[in-house]
Design a protein around this motif. Sequence first.
Motif, PDB file in Angstrom:
ATOM      1  N   LEU C 112       0.844  -1.200  -0.027  1.00  0.00           N
ATOM      2  CA  LEU C 112      -0.073   0.090   0.068  1.00  0.00           C
ATOM      3  C   LEU C 112       0.918   1.080  -0.123  1.00  0.00           C
ATOM      4  CD1 LEU C 112      -2.735  -1.182   2.860  1.00  0.00           C
ATOM      5  CD2 LEU C 112      -3.059  -1.390   0.152  1.00  0.00           C
ATOM      6  N   ASP C 113       0.696   2.102  -1.104  1.00  0.00           N
ATOM      7  CA  ASP C 113       1.699   3.272  -1.275  1.00  0.00           C
ATOM      8  C   ASP C 113       1.104   4.780  -0.238  1.00  0.00           C
ATOM      9  OD1 ASP C 113       3.490   5.097  -2.210  1.00  0.00           O
ATOM     10  OD2 ASP C 113       3.214   4.481  -4.289  1.00  0.00           O
ATOM     11  N   PHE C 114       1.304   4.338   0.956  1.00  0.00           N
ATOM     12  CA  PHE C 114       1.083   5.264   1.819  1.00  0.00           C
ATOM     13  C   PHE C 114       2.049   6.606   2.359  1.00  0.00           C
ATOM     14  CE2 PHE C 114      -2.425   2.606   4.047  1.00  0.00           C
ATOM     15  CZ  PHE C 114      -3.398   3.238   2.957  1.00  0.00           C
ATOM     16  N   GLY C 115       1.576   7.666   2.581  1.00  0.00           N
ATOM     17  CA  GLY C 115       2.343   8.485   3.564  1.00  0.00           C
ATOM     18  C   GLY C 115       2.486   7.811   4.797  1.00  0.00           C
ATOM     19  N   PRO C 116       3.202   8.814   5.827  1.00  0.00           N
ATOM     20  CA  PRO C 116       3.716   8.086   7.012  1.00  0.00           C
ATOM     21  C   PRO C 116       2.652   7.678   7.997  1.00  0.00           C
ATOM     22  CG  PRO C 116       4.246  10.445   6.728  1.00  0.00           C
ATOM     23  CD  PRO C 116       3.758  10.025   5.414  1.00  0.00           C
ATOM     24  N   TRP C 117       1.384   8.640   8.048  1.00  0.00           N
ATOM     25  CA  TRP C 117       0.406   8.187   8.975  1.00  0.00           C
ATOM     26  C   TRP C 117      -1.004   7.853   8.425  1.00  0.00           C
ATOM     27  CZ3 TRP C 117       2.457   8.525  13.616  1.00  0.00           C
ATOM     28  CH2 TRP C 117       3.450   9.567  13.877  1.00  0.00           C
ATOM     29  N   GLU C 118      -0.920   7.395   7.324  1.00  0.00           N
ATOM     30  CA  GLU C 118      -2.206   6.882   6.693  1.00  0.00           C
ATOM     31  C   GLU C 118      -2.404   5.655   7.089  1.00  0.00           C
ATOM     32  OE1 GLU C 118      -3.050   8.463   2.650  1.00  0.00           O
ATOM     33  OE2 GLU C 118      -1.122   7.912   2.356  1.00  0.00           O
ATOM     34  N   GLN C 119      -3.541   5.559   7.622  1.00  0.00           N
ATOM     35  CA  GLN C 119      -4.351   4.193   8.299  1.00  0.00           C
ATOM     36  C   GLN C 119      -5.671   4.196   7.598  1.00  0.00           C
ATOM     37  OE1 GLN C 119      -2.666   1.738  10.642  1.00  0.00           O
ATOM     38  NE2 GLN C 119      -1.054   2.767   9.319  1.00  0.00           N
ATOM     39  N   ILE C 120      -6.217   2.933   7.152  1.00  0.00           N
ATOM     40  CA  ILE C 120      -7.435   2.749   6.765  1.00  0.00           C
ATOM     41  C   ILE C 120      -8.670   2.502   7.919  1.00  0.00           C
ATOM     42  CG2 ILE C 120      -9.051   1.636   4.875  1.00  0.00           C
ATOM     43  CD1 ILE C 120      -6.341   0.913   3.455  1.00  0.00           C
ATOM     44  N   PHE C 121      -9.680   3.115   7.874  1.00  0.00           N
ATOM     45  CA  PHE C 121     -10.686   2.776   8.841  1.00  0.00           C
ATOM     46  C   PHE C 121     -11.903   2.346   8.346  1.00  0.00           C
ATOM     47  CE2 PHE C 121      -7.868   5.312  11.289  1.00  0.00           C
ATOM     48  CZ  PHE C 121      -7.645   4.752  12.683  1.00  0.00           C
ATOM     49  N   TYR C 122     -12.756   1.442   8.965  1.00  0.00           N
ATOM     50  CA  TYR C 122     -14.130   1.138   8.865  1.00  0.00           C
ATOM     51  C   TYR C 122     -14.804   2.092   9.828  1.00  0.00           C
ATOM     52  CZ  TYR C 122     -18.597  -1.126   8.821  1.00  0.00           C
ATOM     53  OH  TYR C 122     -20.019  -1.508   8.787  1.00  0.00           O
ATOM     54  N   GLY C 123     -15.662   3.137   9.444  1.00  0.00           N
ATOM     55  CA  GLY C 123     -16.359   3.976  10.229  1.00  0.00           C
ATOM     56  C   GLY C 123     -17.681   3.310  10.496  1.00  0.00           C
ATOM     57  N   GLU C 124     -18.018   2.759  11.408  1.00  0.00           N
ATOM     58  CA  GLU C 124     -19.692   2.122  11.742  1.00  0.00           C
ATOM     59  C   GLU C 124     -20.543   3.244  12.408  1.00  0.00           C
ATOM     60  OE1 GLU C 124     -22.365   0.548  11.118  1.00  0.00           O
ATOM     61  OE2 GLU C 124     -21.313  -1.251  11.110  1.00  0.00           O
ATOM     62  N   PHE C 125     -21.647   3.657  11.603  1.00  0.00           N
ATOM     63  CA  PHE C 125     -22.501   4.761  12.272  1.00  0.00           C
ATOM     64  C   PHE C 125     -23.946   3.925  12.773  1.00  0.00           C
ATOM     65  CE2 PHE C 125     -19.752   7.004   8.998  1.00  0.00           C
ATOM     66  CZ  PHE C 125     -19.035   7.391  10.030  1.00  0.00           C
ATOM     67  N   ASP C 126     -24.108   2.711  12.338  1.00  0.00           N
ATOM     68  CA  ASP C 126     -25.454   2.064  12.872  1.00  0.00           C
ATOM     69  C   ASP C 126     -24.918   0.747  13.111  1.00  0.00           C
ATOM     70  OD1 ASP C 126     -27.894   1.776  13.185  1.00  0.00           O
ATOM     71  OD2 ASP C 126     -28.622   1.320  10.980  1.00  0.00           O
ATOM     72  N   GLY C 127     -24.417   0.274  14.108  1.00  0.00           N
ATOM     73  CA  GLY C 127     -23.502  -0.949  14.468  1.00  0.00           C
ATOM     74  C   GLY C 127     -24.591  -1.841  14.973  1.00  0.00           C
ATOM     75  N   GLY C 128     -24.019  -2.910  15.754  1.00  0.00           N
ATOM     76  CA  GLY C 128     -24.607  -3.702  16.594  1.00  0.00           C
ATOM     77  C   GLY C 128     -25.335  -4.947  15.588  1.00  0.00           C
ATOM     78  N   ARG C 129     -24.735  -5.036  14.396  1.00  0.00           N
ATOM     79  CA  ARG C 129     -25.282  -6.115  13.366  1.00  0.00           C
ATOM     80  C   ARG C 129     -24.238  -6.422  12.565  1.00  0.00           C
ATOM     81  NH1 ARG C 129     -28.093  -3.013   8.864  1.00  0.00           N
ATOM     82  NH2 ARG C 129     -27.803  -0.834   9.676  1.00  0.00           N
ATOM     83  N   ARG C 130     -24.302  -7.570  11.770  1.00  0.00           N
ATOM     84  CA  ARG C 130     -23.103  -7.995  10.833  1.00  0.00           C
ATOM     85  C   ARG C 130     -23.218  -7.001   9.614  1.00  0.00           C
ATOM     86  NH1 ARG C 130     -20.447 -12.683  10.238  1.00  0.00           N
ATOM     87  NH2 ARG C 130     -21.249 -13.153   8.372  1.00  0.00           N
ATOM     88  N   LYS C 131     -22.234  -6.729   9.455  1.00  0.00           N
ATOM     89  CA  LYS C 131     -21.969  -5.673   8.030  1.00  0.00           C
ATOM     90  C   LYS C 131     -20.589  -6.080   7.633  1.00  0.00           C
ATOM     91  CE  LYS C 131     -23.896  -1.190   8.737  1.00  0.00           C
ATOM     92  NZ  LYS C 131     -24.112   0.151   9.194  1.00  0.00           N
ATOM     93  N   ARG C 132     -20.361  -5.354   6.319  1.00  0.00           N
ATOM     94  CA  ARG C 132     -19.077  -5.577   5.857  1.00  0.00           C
ATOM     95  C   ARG C 132     -18.456  -4.480   4.981  1.00  0.00           C
ATOM     96  NH1 ARG C 132     -21.647  -8.967   0.834  1.00  0.00           N
ATOM     97  NH2 ARG C 132     -23.625  -8.261   1.226  1.00  0.00           N
ATOM     98  N   ALA C 133     -17.237  -4.788   4.702  1.00  0.00           N
ATOM     99  CA  ALA C 133     -16.484  -3.942   3.663  1.00  0.00           C
ATOM    100  C   ALA C 133     -15.990  -4.655   2.491  1.00  0.00           C
ATOM    101  CB  ALA C 133     -15.589  -3.181   4.280  1.00  0.00           C
ATOM    102  N   LEU C 134     -15.953  -4.177   1.161  1.00  0.00           N
ATOM    103  CA  LEU C 134     -15.271  -4.858   0.246  1.00  0.00           C
ATOM    104  C   LEU C 134     -14.020  -4.584   0.073  1.00  0.00           C
ATOM    105  CD1 LEU C 134     -15.729  -7.086  -2.181  1.00  0.00           C
ATOM    106  CD2 LEU C 134     -16.577  -4.772  -3.370  1.00  0.00           C
ATOM    107  N   VAL C 135     -12.945  -5.260  -0.114  1.00  0.00           N
ATOM    108  CA  VAL C 135     -11.535  -4.783  -0.818  1.00  0.00           C
ATOM    109  C   VAL C 135     -11.434  -5.706  -2.305  1.00  0.00           C
ATOM    110  CG1 VAL C 135      -9.039  -5.038  -0.744  1.00  0.00           C
ATOM    111  CG2 VAL C 135     -10.615  -4.964   1.595  1.00  0.00           C
ATOM    112  N   LYS C 136     -11.225  -4.538  -3.192  1.00  0.00           N
ATOM    113  CA  LYS C 136     -11.233  -4.994  -4.725  1.00  0.00           C
ATOM    114  C   LYS C 136     -10.039  -4.452  -5.147  1.00  0.00           C
ATOM    115  CE  LYS C 136     -12.840  -7.152  -8.634  1.00  0.00           C
ATOM    116  NZ  LYS C 136     -13.613  -8.221  -8.685  1.00  0.00           N
ATOM    117  N   ILE C 137      -9.183  -5.442  -5.657  1.00  0.00           N
ATOM    118  CA  ILE C 137      -7.672  -4.981  -5.957  1.00  0.00           C
ATOM    119  C   ILE C 137      -7.503  -5.313  -7.533  1.00  0.00           C
ATOM    120  CG2 ILE C 137      -5.089  -5.649  -5.659  1.00  0.00           C
ATOM    121  CD1 ILE C 137      -5.946  -6.265  -2.752  1.00  0.00           C
TER     122      ILE C 137
END
Lengths: 140, 140, 140
Positions: C112-137
């Motif tokens: 991953l071609d990142f600057g010094p502090w870049e981190q990827i977050f999943y931000g959940e705003f309506d949680g408490g249930r099974r949800k998902r993110a997709l990675v496509k490369i």
Amino acid sequence: MKSYRKELWFNTQKRREYINITPDVETALAESGVVEGLALVNAMHITASVFINDDEPGLLQDYDQWLERLAPHDPSTEAYKHHRTGEDNGDAHHKREVMGRQVVVAITEGQLDFGPWEQIFYGEFDGGRRKRALVKIIGD
Amino acid sequence: MKSYRKELWFNTQKRREYINITPDVETALAESGVVEGLALVNAMHITASVFINDDEPGLLQDYDQWLERLAPHDPSTEAYKHHRTGEDNGDAHHKREVMGRQVVVAITEGQLDFGPWEQIFYGEFDGGRRKRALVKIIGD
Amino acid sequence: MKSYRKELWFNTQKRREYINITPDVETALAESGVVEGLALVNAMHITASVFINDDEPGLLQDYDQWLERLAPHDPSTEAYKHHRTGEDNGDAHHKREVMGRQVVVAITEGQLDFGPWEQIFYGEFDGGRRKRALVKIIGD
């Protein structure tokens, strides 16, 4: 598939500046030799943005004042818990989320495939030091 | 690598409208013949957005009122310095930054790789004239 | 051109949580075998975000309080017309638009071609249930 990578460096005088980097991205595209594909342009720092809008000085001032209303610069720890780390740039982390980290631009017939007024900006929200954006181009 | 390009044109009746363009993007994907890749969908104008959310009329009204609170439509030059140019659409440039210029969607097995409720919208913030979005698809 | 797809699943305890998924994306990248290309990471739900910023707990609290000011959680139908459908998560649809649906990250020399502090977050705003993110490369 071809790929090409280039860093664009900035060292703004002011804390906040908005720099039109379209010519730099066009130069990178010409260097890449890619004719059909995608160009990613992203800030490599988390207190800066890359966005696309109009190169009109009044609008850029409007953005600056609006972002300052949405997330004011305030070095206190009451304003931003992030400042407990010794930083004073909490506002910049917020402004960057409004304007976005990156743009993805279509490449068609060797050109940035733009509408009539689209221009790419580096938005600096915590400047006065060397920072950079990344151009990554893939395609044929 | 294959690539495919298509413009989608709009001419909204109202200043602000939210149009579900998912079927148009699916048609472009079928035309592209791409089975695995990425689809970029972006507004080609700087007073419009492409975003992904739910096709629920109440939610779209909520967005509209919320964006109007964040960046009200006001043709005066006090409200937006951009209006010194003779424009009256400063609010639209701001609303577009909140909702974003573009989406990038995965293509898997020839389909838009979506969660259960994802729909692609063209968000018009300064309508009543012919404007367009771009679909660019790359992959195999 | 290679392509690779992976779902990341979440089931947060709280309504709102911010999860650093950088290691998961790095694992997916290693599995993909892609050395030069692009990684798309997007929420598959319309009440969650994927964004890049700093993994600093005070900052994440700042974001949470700021988003709550911009679009407060309020189950009433006066607050959000979306709630006429029986939902109570109108705020989450708005918070997600501020923070964004997706990031696109350059892949260079298999990283991953990142600057010094870049981190990827999943931000959940309506949680408490099974949800998902997709990675496509995609890439070579």
